[in-house]
Design a protein around this motif. Structure first.
Motif, PDB file in Angstrom:
ATOM      1  N   GLY A 148       9.778  -3.326 -39.481  1.00 50.98           N
ATOM      2  CA  GLY A 148       8.736  -3.521 -38.478  1.00 50.98           C
ATOM      3  C   GLY A 148       8.601  -2.397 -37.469  1.00 50.98           C
ATOM      4  O   GLY A 148       7.838  -2.515 -36.510  1.00 50.98           O
ATOM      5  N   TYR A 149       9.303  -1.285 -37.687  1.00 48.69           N
ATOM      6  CA  TYR A 149       9.250  -0.198 -36.702  1.00 48.69           C
ATOM      7  C   TYR A 149       7.882   0.474 -36.646  1.00 48.69           C
ATOM      8  O   TYR A 149       7.405   0.828 -35.559  1.00 48.69           O
ATOM      9  CB  TYR A 149      10.331   0.845 -36.979  1.00 48.69           C
ATOM     10  CG  TYR A 149      11.731   0.306 -36.838  1.00 48.69           C
ATOM     11  CD1 TYR A 149      12.143  -0.364 -35.689  1.00 48.69           C
ATOM     12  CD2 TYR A 149      12.657   0.473 -37.862  1.00 48.69           C
ATOM     13  CE1 TYR A 149      13.425  -0.865 -35.561  1.00 48.69           C
ATOM     14  CE2 TYR A 149      13.961  -0.017 -37.743  1.00 48.69           C
ATOM     15  CZ  TYR A 149      14.328  -0.684 -36.592  1.00 48.69           C
ATOM     16  OH  TYR A 149      15.604  -1.170 -36.476  1.00 48.69           O
ATOM     17  N   ALA A 150       7.246   0.661 -37.793  1.00 52.02           N
ATOM     18  CA  ALA A 150       5.916   1.302 -37.792  1.00 52.02           C
ATOM     19  C   ALA A 150       4.917   0.434 -37.035  1.00 52.02           C
ATOM     20  O   ALA A 150       4.152   0.930 -36.196  1.00 52.02           O
ATOM     21  CB  ALA A 150       5.448   1.573 -39.217  1.00 52.02           C
ATOM     22  N   THR A 151       4.916  -0.862 -37.320  1.00 53.57           N
ATOM     23  CA  THR A 151       4.008  -1.779 -36.621  1.00 53.57           C
ATOM     24  C   THR A 151       4.280  -1.752 -35.120  1.00 53.57           C
ATOM     25  O   THR A 151       3.347  -1.677 -34.308  1.00 53.57           O
ATOM     26  CB  THR A 151       4.169  -3.209 -37.172  1.00 53.57           C
ATOM     27  OG1 THR A 151       3.907  -3.191 -38.579  1.00 53.57           O
ATOM     28  CG2 THR A 151       3.220  -4.180 -36.482  1.00 53.57           C
ATOM     29  N   GLU A 152       5.534  -1.790 -34.741  1.00 56.25           N
ATOM     30  CA  GLU A 152       5.904  -1.773 -33.322  1.00 56.25           C
ATOM     31  C   GLU A 152       5.457  -0.474 -32.657  1.00 56.25           C
ATOM     32  O   GLU A 152       4.951  -0.483 -31.523  1.00 56.25           O
ATOM     33  CB  GLU A 152       7.416  -1.949 -33.197  1.00 56.25           C
ATOM     34  CG  GLU A 152       7.892  -2.128 -31.785  1.00 56.25           C
ATOM     35  CD  GLU A 152       9.373  -2.478 -31.704  1.00 56.25           C
ATOM     36  OE1 GLU A 152       9.998  -2.124 -30.679  1.00 56.25           O
ATOM     37  OE2 GLU A 152       9.914  -3.100 -32.647  1.00 56.25           O
ATOM     38  N   ALA A 153       5.622   0.649 -33.353  1.00 55.72           N
ATOM     39  CA  ALA A 153       5.209   1.941 -32.791  1.00 55.72           C
ATOM     40  C   ALA A 153       3.691   2.022 -32.651  1.00 55.72           C
ATOM     41  O   ALA A 153       3.180   2.492 -31.621  1.00 55.72           O
ATOM     42  CB  ALA A 153       5.725   3.080 -33.664  1.00 55.72           C
ATOM     43  N   VAL A 154       2.954   1.572 -33.669  1.00 54.78           N
ATOM     44  CA  VAL A 154       1.485   1.613 -33.590  1.00 54.78           C
ATOM     45  C   VAL A 154       1.006   0.720 -32.446  1.00 54.78           C
ATOM     46  O   VAL A 154       0.160   1.128 -31.638  1.00 54.78           O
ATOM     47  CB  VAL A 154       0.844   1.223 -34.944  1.00 54.78           C
ATOM     48  CG1 VAL A 154      -0.671   1.046 -34.799  1.00 54.78           C
ATOM     49  CG2 VAL A 154       1.151   2.285 -36.002  1.00 54.78           C
ATOM     50  N   ARG A 155       1.543  -0.481 -32.361  1.00 54.24           N
ATOM     51  CA  ARG A 155       1.155  -1.371 -31.253  1.00 54.24           C
ATOM     52  C   ARG A 155       1.500  -0.739 -29.903  1.00 54.24           C
ATOM     53  O   ARG A 155       0.737  -0.850 -28.941  1.00 54.24           O
ATOM     54  CB  ARG A 155       1.848  -2.718 -31.391  1.00 54.24           C
ATOM     55  CG  ARG A 155       1.254  -3.582 -32.475  1.00 54.24           C
ATOM     56  CD  ARG A 155       1.982  -4.907 -32.582  1.00 54.24           C
ATOM     57  NE  ARG A 155       1.348  -5.765 -33.560  1.00 54.24           N
ATOM     58  CZ  ARG A 155       1.985  -6.717 -34.227  1.00 54.24           C
ATOM     59  NH1 ARG A 155       3.275  -6.943 -34.006  1.00 54.24           N
ATOM     60  NH2 ARG A 155       1.330  -7.452 -35.105  1.00 54.24           N
ATOM     61  N   GLY A 156       2.655  -0.075 -29.842  1.00 49.65           N
ATOM     62  CA  GLY A 156       3.066   0.563 -28.593  1.00 49.65           C
ATOM     63  C   GLY A 156       2.130   1.671 -28.162  1.00 49.65           C
ATOM     64  O   GLY A 156       1.749   1.757 -26.987  1.00 49.65           O
TER      65      GLY A 156
END
Length: 164
Positions: free
Chosen positions: A95-103
């Motif tokens: 889930g790191y990519a999703t978290e980074a994009v949302r961030g």
């Protein structure tokens, strides 16, 4: 700097070159990228100096480790800010990519007043498509993109996110 639940998104530093080389030289990570794999850490260090000067590509940091990059650049054709990202294969499926994009979206909306975002991904790269879908992007059109050398062409989905 952008802080999310588990990540820090910050400008690159030259000292990040070794961590970045881990994924930017990995053919599996690079499979759908529009640029070739990096083959020389010193050449990557020089590119990082350019990213620092341009201030449009950021390091994704987990603890003390740079595990990816994310960019936010104006796309004149789509009249929106384009998001691109890349994560070290050792950190996939967490889930790191999703978290980074949302961030980066949250930061861009709240700090810069940006409301329109665009991104694209190869149709065969379903994982990237799921990241963007989870972040609220919807398909806008289909097309193609290629590697810098033009020898590899990818069928692609171009997606958009508008924040009211």
């Amino acid at each position: 700097m952008i802080k999310t639940e588990r990540l820090l998104i910050r400008p690159f530093m030259e000292s990040d070159a070794e961590d970045a080389f881990e994924w930017r030289s990995d053919p599996e990570v690079n499979k759908f990228m529009p640029y070739p794999c990096d083959t020389d850490v010193e050449a990557l260090r020089e590119r990082i100096r350019e990213w620092i000067a341009d201030n449009d590509k950021y390091a994704i940091v987990l603890g003390e480790k740079v595990i990816g990059d994310i960019s936010l650049e104006w796309n004149e054709k789509d009249k929106a800010h384009e998001i691109g990202y890349n994560i070290n294969r050792s950190y996939w499926r967490n889930g790191y990519a999703t978290e980074a994009v949302r961030g980066i979206i949250g930061w861009a909306v709240n700090e810069l007043g940006i409301r329109d975002f665009t991104a694209f991904y190869a149709k065969d790269n379903g994982a990237s498509g799921r990241v963007l879908e989870k972040c609220g992007f919807v398909q806008e059109y289909t097309g193609q993109y290629s590697r810098d050398n033009g020898k590899t062409v990818f069928e692609a989905l171009f997606v958009r996110l508008h924040i009211d």
